[in-house]
Each structure stands twice: as C-alpha cells, then as structure tokens.
Design a protein around this motif. Structure first.
Motif, PDB file in Angstrom:
ATOM      1  N   GLU A   7       0.834  -1.198   0.000  1.00  0.00           N
ATOM      2  CA  GLU A   7       0.000   0.000   0.000  1.00  0.00           C
ATOM      3  C   GLU A   7       0.869   1.248   0.000  1.00  0.00           C
ATOM      4  OE1 GLU A   7      -3.549   2.098   0.139  1.00  0.00           O
ATOM      5  OE2 GLU A   7      -3.170  -0.020  -0.218  1.00  0.00           O
ATOM      6  N   GLY A  10       3.057   1.576  -3.293  1.00  0.00           N
ATOM      7  CA  GLY A  10       2.312   1.909  -4.499  1.00  0.00           C
ATOM      8  C   GLY A  10       1.698   3.292  -4.458  1.00  0.00           C
ATOM      9  N   ARG A  11       1.444   3.793  -3.263  1.00  0.00           N
ATOM     10  CA  ARG A  11       0.737   5.063  -3.146  1.00  0.00           C
ATOM     11  C   ARG A  11       1.706   6.222  -3.285  1.00  0.00           C
ATOM     12  NH1 ARG A  11      -3.938   6.723  -1.096  1.00  0.00           N
ATOM     13  NH2 ARG A  11      -4.573   4.577  -0.816  1.00  0.00           N
ATOM     14  N   PRO A  12       1.427   7.135  -4.201  1.00  0.00           N
ATOM     15  CA  PRO A  12       2.300   8.304  -4.291  1.00  0.00           C
ATOM     16  C   PRO A  12       2.244   9.109  -3.000  1.00  0.00           C
ATOM     17  CG  PRO A  12       0.353   8.545  -5.673  1.00  0.00           C
ATOM     18  CD  PRO A  12       0.335   7.155  -5.150  1.00  0.00           C
ATOM     19  N   ALA A  14       4.090  12.136  -2.364  1.00  0.00           N
ATOM     20  CA  ALA A  14       4.471  13.546  -2.361  1.00  0.00           C
ATOM     21  C   ALA A  14       3.299  14.453  -2.699  1.00  0.00           C
ATOM     22  CB  ALA A  14       5.588  13.786  -3.364  1.00  0.00           C
ATOM     23  N   GLY A  16       0.414  15.142  -1.978  1.00  0.00           N
ATOM     24  CA  GLY A  16      -0.962  14.736  -2.234  1.00  0.00           C
ATOM     25  C   GLY A  16      -1.855  15.041  -1.053  1.00  0.00           C
ATOM     26  N   VAL A  18      -4.364  13.102  -0.118  1.00  0.00           N
ATOM     27  CA  VAL A  18      -4.882  11.888   0.485  1.00  0.00           C
ATOM     28  C   VAL A  18      -3.924  11.429   1.576  1.00  0.00           C
ATOM     29  CG1 VAL A  18      -5.581   9.521   0.061  1.00  0.00           C
ATOM     30  CG2 VAL A  18      -5.928  11.246  -1.703  1.00  0.00           C
ATOM     31  N   VAL A  21      -2.873   5.546   4.334  1.00  0.00           N
ATOM     32  CA  VAL A  21      -3.854   4.657   4.943  1.00  0.00           C
ATOM     33  C   VAL A  21      -3.276   4.069   6.219  1.00  0.00           C
ATOM     34  CG1 VAL A  21      -5.149   2.540   4.639  1.00  0.00           C
ATOM     35  CG2 VAL A  21      -4.854   4.092   2.720  1.00  0.00           C
ATOM     36  N   THR A  46      -1.548  16.766  -8.195  1.00  0.00           N
ATOM     37  CA  THR A  46      -1.556  15.759  -9.247  1.00  0.00           C
ATOM     38  C   THR A  46      -0.488  16.053 -10.286  1.00  0.00           C
ATOM     39  OG1 THR A  46      -3.929  15.693  -8.908  1.00  0.00           O
ATOM     40  CG2 THR A  46      -3.089  14.503 -10.808  1.00  0.00           C
ATOM     41  N   GLN A  49       2.950  15.236  -9.048  1.00  0.00           N
ATOM     42  CA  GLN A  49       3.150  13.795  -9.092  1.00  0.00           C
ATOM     43  C   GLN A  49       3.502  13.356 -10.514  1.00  0.00           C
ATOM     44  OE1 GLN A  49      -0.468  11.791  -8.114  1.00  0.00           O
ATOM     45  NE2 GLN A  49       0.204  10.018  -9.266  1.00  0.00           N
ATOM     46  N   ARG A  50       2.876  14.004 -11.505  1.00  0.00           N
ATOM     47  CA  ARG A  50       3.174  13.668 -12.892  1.00  0.00           C
ATOM     48  C   ARG A  50       4.594  14.053 -13.257  1.00  0.00           C
ATOM     49  NH1 ARG A  50      -1.303  13.706 -17.290  1.00  0.00           N
ATOM     50  NH2 ARG A  50      -2.795  12.412 -16.234  1.00  0.00           N
ATOM     51  N   SER A  53       7.052  11.614 -11.973  1.00  0.00           N
ATOM     52  CA  SER A  53       7.129  10.342 -12.684  1.00  0.00           C
ATOM     53  C   SER A  53       7.539  10.554 -14.139  1.00  0.00           C
ATOM     54  CB  SER A  53       5.786   9.608 -12.607  1.00  0.00           C
ATOM     55  OG  SER A  53       4.791  10.360 -13.251  1.00  0.00           O
ATOM     56  N   GLN A  55       6.304  12.616 -16.382  1.00  0.00           N
ATOM     57  CA  GLN A  55       5.196  12.774 -17.310  1.00  0.00           C
ATOM     58  C   GLN A  55       5.184  14.140 -17.970  1.00  0.00           C
ATOM     59  OE1 GLN A  55       1.730  11.239 -17.981  1.00  0.00           O
ATOM     60  NE2 GLN A  55       3.178   9.600 -18.238  1.00  0.00           N
ATOM     61  N   ARG A 438      10.451   5.892 -11.948  1.00  0.00           N
ATOM     62  CA  ARG A 438       9.037   5.520 -11.993  1.00  0.00           C
ATOM     63  C   ARG A 438       8.816   4.209 -11.259  1.00  0.00           C
ATOM     64  NH1 ARG A 438       9.056   8.072 -17.135  1.00  0.00           N
ATOM     65  NH2 ARG A 438       9.750   6.233 -18.228  1.00  0.00           N
ATOM     66  N   PRO A 439       7.692   4.093 -10.559  1.00  0.00           N
ATOM     67  CA  PRO A 439       7.472   2.925  -9.693  1.00  0.00           C
ATOM     68  C   PRO A 439       7.471   1.599 -10.453  1.00  0.00           C
ATOM     69  CG  PRO A 439       5.466   4.237  -9.919  1.00  0.00           C
ATOM     70  CD  PRO A 439       6.576   5.053 -10.481  1.00  0.00           C
TER      71      PRO A 439
ATOM     72  N   ARG B 140      -7.251   8.500  -6.391  1.00  0.00           N
ATOM     73  CA  ARG B 140      -7.237   9.939  -6.228  1.00  0.00           C
ATOM     74  C   ARG B 140      -7.821  10.647  -7.444  1.00  0.00           C
ATOM     75  NH1 ARG B 140      -2.327  13.279  -4.592  1.00  0.00           N
ATOM     76  NH2 ARG B 140      -1.315  11.271  -4.623  1.00  0.00           N
ATOM     77  N   SER B 150      -1.467   1.493  -6.873  1.00  0.00           N
ATOM     78  CA  SER B 150      -0.986   0.334  -6.124  1.00  0.00           C
ATOM     79  C   SER B 150      -1.484  -0.936  -6.807  1.00  0.00           C
ATOM     80  CB  SER B 150      -1.511   0.388  -4.702  1.00  0.00           C
ATOM     81  OG  SER B 150      -2.907   0.221  -4.708  1.00  0.00           O
ATOM     82  N   GLN B 183      -4.127  -4.700   0.390  1.00  0.00           N
ATOM     83  CA  GLN B 183      -4.495  -4.775  -1.012  1.00  0.00           C
ATOM     84  C   GLN B 183      -5.306  -6.034  -1.292  1.00  0.00           C
ATOM     85  OE1 GLN B 183      -3.025  -2.545  -3.668  1.00  0.00           O
ATOM     86  NE2 GLN B 183      -3.091  -1.298  -1.830  1.00  0.00           N
TER      87      GLN B 183
END
Lengths: 442, 268
Positions: A7, A10-12, A14, A16, A18, A21, A46, A49-50, A53, A55, A438-439, B140, B150, B183
């Motif tokens: 979790e 995978g979760r960005p 920086a 953000g 959100v 969790v 957003t 984040q792009r 990565s 983008q 990139r992840p 998001r 994820s 997950q």
C-alpha cells in the motif's frame, strides 16, 4: 498484523491531499468520490506527481532554454537581436519538423534513423518537378514529394512490422540507401550542375522560410490563432467542469491561455522589428511560422484525440496489452512509420526552402541525429510510450539555439558536432534516470 | 444466496480434455459456473488450472468435450469468440498500459468517438460510474496514469474494464498473488461486489485463505482431473489440501462448521 508495505510503496506520497492509509480497515472505508479533482491545490498535487514520474518534463526544459540563451548572450553580446532570433527559429523549424517525424517512431518504442535522407529525397523530387522539363506548379510538386516520402515510409514500416526486422537496422539501411537514391536521381538530371538544383525561382516554396507577411498581417493572424485557441481551451475545460469531470481549475485554464497569448505576442513583436537594413526593409512573421503551427496542431490532434494516437502510446508501453485489447498492432506501427517519413518530407521541403536549393552534398546523418535530439531533449522518451509532438518544438529550438550560438562564437563543425552529441547524451541520461524513478519501471 | 444445485449455470464444461503431445493436461473435466457466484479453482502447480482457463478463453481449443453457455452448446475457438460470449479473463499481468490513465486503459480498444475524434467526456463519465458501482474509492484521480496506482488499485481497474465491457463471466488468474494484506482485502471485497452484480466469477488461487474468504463454490484439479467440486461449506482446508495433493480425501467436514474462519479450523 502485517505491515501494509504494498500500500505504501504503491501510493504516491508527495504533495498529495490523500492521507496515508493507517490500517487495514480504513482502506475500504474512504468516502466515495475523491475521483474528481476540484481545487487548485489538488490539481497542483496531481501535476507535481506527474512531473516526478517523468510525465510532464516541459518546465525544466524551458528553464534550460533560458539558461542557454543567457549564456550565449553573455558570450557573444549580440545573440538576442530580432534578426538572430528569427534565424534561430528558421534553423529550428527544420529540426522541429524532423523531431516531429521522429516522435512517431519514439512513442512506439522504435527509432527511425532514415528521416533525414527520406526528407531530402522528397525535397529533391520536389526540386526536380519544379524545374525543367517538368515545371510543375508548387502545390503539385510538394504533394508528390510528400506522397513519395509516405511510400518510402510504408515500405520501411512493412519491413519492420511484417518481417520483424529491428527498426534501427531497416532505417539505418535507409539512411545509406536513400542517400544513394538522392545522388542517383540527381545524377540522372543533366540540368543539375554539380548535383545542385535551385528552387528559388519558385517564390512560394522559397518563400516558406524566406518571405514574411507584413507586421499588420502578422498581428491579424496572431489574433485569429489565439482567439481560436482560447475559445477551444476555455469551452473544453468549462464543459468538463460542468459535467463534473476532471479538469484544471478555472485559474489554470486562464493562465494557460494568457501564457500562450503572451508567448505568441512576444514572437510576433520580435518579428516586427526590421532585421534588414534601412534600404532593404525585412520585417514581419515569416511564413514558416504559421506552416509549422498548422503541422503541430494537426499532429497534436492526431496523437491525443484519435484512436490511432491512443494506440501509438498503448503499443509503445505494452504491445501485448494492445494486442489483447484487439488493436491491430502491425497495421498501426506500419502507418506510424509511413507518417514519420511523410513528416520528414515536410522537413525536407522546409530545408530546401531555407537553402533555396537542393544539393546532393547535404549532410544528412547530422539532421537525423538532430531530429532525434529535438524530440528527446523536448522530453519524448527513448523507451516508448511517452512524449508529445509539442515537445519537439522546444527541443528543436534548443538545438538551433546551441547551433547558432556556437556559430556566432566562431566554433566550426568539430566543436559543434561534439557539443550537440553531449547535449543529446545528456537528454538521454535525464530520460533514463526519470524512467528509473518511476514505480513500475522494469 | 441461490443454491448452486438449482441449476441455471452460465457456463458448463462437459468432458473437457486437452493433450499436448503425450502429456494429458486435462482429462474429462466437468465444471459449472453460476451467475452471481464466485467459484474458486484450486490445484497444485501443473494441475491444469492454466490450461483450463486458456481453453475457456479460446486460446487452446479442447481436444474433446463440450462447452454450454446458458445451456446452449457453443464453440470457443478464439479469444474473439470468448469475448463475444461475455467472457473476460484477467491475467496476472493485468494487461494494462502504464503510461495511459485509468479511463484510457478501461476503454483501450473500444474508444468512443464523436465526429471521428475521441469522446473523452463520455468515456470519463462511464468509467467513473463503473468505478463507483464497484465502490473503488481509494483512487485519487481517474486521470492519473496507471503506473502510479498500487497493485490492488490496478486490479480494480482491470476488473472495472471487464465490467464495462459487459462481461458476464470474469476469470481472474491469481488476483492476490503479488499483493500485501490491505491490497488483498480490497481485491477480495471487489470480487464480492462483482458477484453481487450478477457476474459469474472464477478465481484461480493458490491461497486457501483467500479461497475460503471469497468463494461460494470450489473446484479442485489434480493432475488434470477434477478431484472435487461443490459448495464451499462442504470443504475445509484439510480436505482441500488432501484433494490438491492426492486427488482424494477420507475426511469429512465436522459439525457443519462454517468456513468463515479457515485459519482457526486448522487447529481443530
């Protein structure tokens, strides 16, 4: 209890809104519908984040261009004149167009090394048709030249996709083969003295780069283009916001329009200065500027608003997924190589226009590399699936800025070639490092 | 919940056999998949799970046997045939394009157009509705590239893509194999909701925790033969392991014990 590492990985993390969790239960209890991006802050999050990565690589590139301009201005102290800027753009228009051509191949995760000589074969065909014994009208000569380039691309593309020969081999052979063909067709023409054909008698083809509209006409065209752009962007974003879809906040939309308008105004304003002498007045926007804008708009629509464009990106990232989605991968790839060569033909025409002639002694290999450099410096990835036509514009202008700056400094071919090589490798390094960050990079 | 014995299977396999040269990968397999039910397909490595999926997918047509779709005999000779029936297979690699965003991935190959150009507005609306119906809420922005998601979220996108294509049978190959605890939870919930929408789901899994968590029915393959199949309450971990390893089991499930807490059952 196990730590939810997946979790967190995978979760960005920086910038953000959100929160991370905290435990297993919360993952399923997040309230519905953070799917729509609303506020400016979320939008910037957003976007950031792009950028992280890889983008949206435009910002660092623009800063790079400003740095280059400042350095050369300091070194030469005459870099930023209207005449020099228009010269850089005229030079750059060739690199930009070759870069646009190369973008087709790069997004597919392929490469086309033949673009330069394919384009120059097209330009030579055009030159032959404009001269005796044909004396064709300019539009017929240009159309036939571009179609010839398209056919060349179709043949190369078929070899690559049907026989599955690596694209760099087919197009490397093309680089040599089409140079041979260029010399062959010119040699067959007895009027081409010394392998040179003039096209400057045709005022329209010659005028693409060498003629300009009056400053007043320039402002009228500018107003029309910006009005169309603003109306399109504003109504599109407004419509999306009204339907509750993800769209940039109103302030960002307005800022985009103002930014583009300011940049365009700067260009028209600079072109409005007299860059000739007091006797021979040379002022106004050269015709290659609207020509190039038209090509860029067409390619941008093709890449981002059509199924074909969407499939280019899908195939470039994951050809197997594309195949399973029912996409006719081989046909799309072949078509892309065809359009790559077709666009290279446009670059060839612009080159011939700028030179006022076509010659067999054109140094084609350099233009291939500069086309690749324009696309990659602008931010199109060598690893496929990432990049935009518009990236080639800024990349091409950077290449031209370096080229022209070194020329003003009196650096000859040896230093120029090495400098451009360093810049290309540097851009490829940035591309590679961004990809590694990139992840999901494998 | 509708009892499986009441009939009305969406897809029925009858006497399915498949050989690769001298190797018999599947031997006379009978299996029924019901709408609104999650069927787990269990079996050791080499038991024939993958061959079974690929046969249903139309990649490897069977040597013998018949497929019935809603009681009607059908031939599935290509992935296109399977797709036309409404069968979607979600492989472990998910077949997503990392550089494309969620909407673009969900519509890949089926883009909507208006006047020749992509109709992003309509596609985004539909994609959002689908994700909301599946209660995929941790994403998001629907316009973020899939690479930033994820593992569980990526799985959600693949499932939503299947739902949007009006899939009636979704086969998931090891959907939780590469996932962490949170997950996995998320994906299992998603599978439940998929079944609640009336879709027949088959989950191929090694993980017996997940199998008991999510499945209504179970089918166990052993060396290409169907060792056992039935309602999940007729099984417990020990029996499933017996079937997976030897193809038979002498045990019975004691005291009508419900399989809600399979981890504890091991101790009994």
């Amino acid at each position: 209890m196990a730590v939810p590492t997946d979790e967190q990985r995978g979760r960005p993390t920086a910038g953000g809104p959100v929160p991370p969790v905290p435990d297993v239960v919360a993952a399923t209890e997040v309230p519905v519908s953070p799917v729509v991006v609303g506020s400016l802050r979320e939008y910037l999050g957003t976007q950031w984040q792009r950028i992280r990565s890889g983008q949206s690589g435009m910002l660092p590139i623009v800063l790079g261009l400003i740095l280059i301009v400042v350095v050369f201005q300091v070194l030469t102290s005459k870099y930023l004149t209207a005449g020099d800027i228009v010269n850089i753009l005229a030079y750059g228009s060739i690199f930009v167009t070759f870069g646009l051509a190369e973008t087709f191949a790069l997004v597919l995760s392929e490469i086309d090394l033949s673009i330069s000589y394919v384009g120059f074969v097209g330009a030579m065909i055009m030159a032959e048709l404009l001269n005796r014994p044909f004396d064709w009208p300019w539009w017929a000569a240009v159309v036939v030249a571009l179609l010839a380039c398209g056919v060349i691309g179709l043949v190369q593309g078929a070899l690559i996709t049907k026989l599955r020969i690596p694209s760099f081999v087919v197009t490397l052979a093309g680089l040599l083969g089409w140079q041979g063909f260029l010399i062959f067709i010119t040699g067959a023409d007895k009027t081409a003295v010394g392998g040179v054909l003039s096209i400057s008698e045709n005022r329209i083809v010659w005028g693409i780069v060498n003629a300009q509209m009056s400053p007043v006409a320039g402002w009228i065209v500018y107003a029309a283009v910006i009005a169309a752009f603003a109306a399109y962007v504003w109504s599109r974003d407004g419509r999306r916001r009204a339907s509750g879809l993800s769209a940039p906040p109103r302030s960002i939309t307005a800022a985009t329009i103002v930014g583009v308008a300011a940049l365009g105004a700067l260009l028209v304003w600079v072109c409005g200065f007299n860059r000739g002498s007091s006797i021979v007045v040379l002022e106004g926007v050269p015709y290659f500027v609207p020509v190039l804008i038209a090509v860029i708009v067409l390619l941008t629509v093709l890449f981002h608003r059509t199924r074909f464009g969407r499939y280019l990106y899908a195939i470039g990232a994951n050809p197997e997924a594309a195949r399973r989605a029912g996409i006719r991968v081989a046909a799309i790839r072949t078509l892309a190589f065809m359009l790559c060569s077709f666009t290279a033909g446009i670059a060839g025409v612009i080159y011939a226009s700028r030179q006022g002639s076509m010659s067999i002694s054109v140094t084609g290999g350099v233009y291939t590399l500069l086309g690749v450099a324009a696309a990659v410096i602008g931010g199109t990835s060598l690893f496929g699936g990432r990049g935009k036509p518009v990236y080639a514009v800024i990349g091409g202008v950077i290449v031209a800025a370096i080229y022209y700056g070194l020329f003003l400094l009196g650096v000859s071919a040896d230093g120029t070639y090495m400098a451009i090589a360093v810049v290309l490798v540097a851009a490829a390094t940035v591309d590679t490092l961004a990809r590694r960050r990139r992840p999901s990079a494998t | 919940m509708v009892g499986a014995s009441e009939g009305g299977a969406l897809l029925s396999l009858r006497g399915l056999s498949k050989s690769f040269g001298p190797v018999r990968a599947l031997t006379q397999v009978d299996l029924d998949l019901y709408p609104g039910h999650v069927t787990a397909l269990a079996g050791d490595n080499g038991a024939g799970k993958s061959v079974l999926i690929k046969t249903v997918a139309g990649l490897w047509p069977p040597d013998e046997g018949e497929l019935f779709w809603e009681g009607r005999r059908v031939h599935v000779h290509s992935p296109r045939d399977a797709e036309a029936l409404g069968i979607t297979i979600i492989y472990q690699d998910l077949a997503l394009c990392d550089n494309l965003d969620i909407v673009q991935n969900m519509f890949l190959g089926h883009e909507r157009r208006r006047m020749g150009l992509l109709d992003e507005t309509s596609m985004e609306k539909t994609a959002r509705k689908t994700l909301e119906a599946l209660q995929v809420t941790t994403i998001r922005s629907i316009r973020q590239p899939v690479e930033s998601l994820s593992g569980g979220q990526r799985q959600s996108v693949a499932v939503a893509k299947a739902v949007m294509a009006n899939a009636r049978l979704v086969i998931m190959d090891e959907p939780t194999a590469a996932l962490g605890v949170t997950q996995t939870r998320m994906v299992l919930d998603l599978i439940h909701r998929l079944a609640e929408q009336g879709v027949a789901v088959m989950v191929v899994s090694h993980n017996l925790n997940d199998v008991f968590e999510v499945a209504d029915r179970i089918a166990i393959l052993h060396l290409g033969r169907l060792a056992a199949a039935g309602d999940i309450i007729e099984f417990d971990r020990a029996r499933v392991v017996d079937y997976m390893t030897s193809g038979t089991s002498e045990r019975s499930v004691g005291n009508g014990r419900r399989p809600e807490a399979p981890a504890e059952e091991r101790g009994s």
